[in-house]
Design an enzyme around this catalytic site. Structure first.
Site: not given
Ligand code: 5GP
Ligand code: MG
Length: 178
Positions: A38, A97, A146, A153, A159
């Site tokens: 990402g 996130d 999202f 992606d 992407r």
């Molecule tokens: P976390 O571990 O902080 O919950 O999530 C981080 C990863 O989740 C990011 O690097 C990404 O790959 C994915 N992610 C979290 N939220 C989103 C979103 O709104 N859109 C996309 N495409 N990926 C997300």
């Molecule tokens: Mg991802």
């Protein structure tokens, strides 16, 4: 799909981020580690704005999201990671996130003995965090939607979009490239 951040806004955010980082590290060599996949677009744009002696490497994290947009177990692949012992390291990811990804990465990378380890993300989702750490640098805070584009992606699609857009429930239900 609804545009959330335009190309111009993103350019401005990266410019501000690069200025902060250039100031923070001055002329000290920095190792930038991009979290695949990402962060690839962000890393490419950010490093070209950093006026510092720079090394660049990558680490891969997969969270088995698949079709779902909720996170699953994490798998970290550090086989492509350069030697970071004794170096100032900046970990760069697309989005913060729940925070579990960055928290796990930081924990694991600390064991490799960097002299400092900080983190920067393009986006931070408001009200979603489940961990005690925060990224050191955030270009944009966004609402809990999202998003895709600028490296992010949905099932590996979108992407390449030069902007960041929110997918609505219909987009998610229809699947990518429907
Ligand atoms: P976390 O571990 O902080 O919950 O999530 C981080 C990863 O989740 C990011 O690097 C990404 O790959 C994915 N992610 C979290 N939220 C989103 C979103 O709104 N859109 C996309 N495409 N990926 C997300
Ligand atoms: Mg991802």
């Amino acid at each position: 799909m609804k545009q959330l951040l335009s190309e111009d806004e993103i350019r401005g955010g990266i410019h501000r981020l690069a200025a902060q980082l250039t100031e923070r590290y001055r002329d000290r060599p920095l190792t930038v580690i991009g979290v695949l996949t990402g962060s690839m677009v962000l890393v490419a744009d950010l490093i070209r704005q950093l006026d510092l002696p720079l090394r660049v490497g990558v680490i891969q994290v997969r969270s088995y999201r698949g079709a779902a947009t909720t996170p699953g177990p994490l798998e970290i692949n550090d086989s492509m990671l350069p030697d970071i012992r004794g170096r100032d390291v900046l970990l760069v990811d697309d989005i913060f996130d729940t925070g579990h990804t960055l928290a796990r990465l930081i924990e694991q990378m600390h064991e490799l003995g960097p002299s400092s380890l900080r983190s920067a993300v393009l986006l931070r989702k408001l009200g979603r965090q489940q961990v005690s750490i925060e990224p050191d640098y955030v270009a944009f805070n966004i609402p809990d939607v999202f998003v895709v584009g600028y490296g992010l992606d949905y099932q590996d699609a979108y992407r390449h979009l030069p902007y960041v857009a929110a997918l609505d429930d219909d987009d998610l239900a229809a699947g990518p490239l429907a």
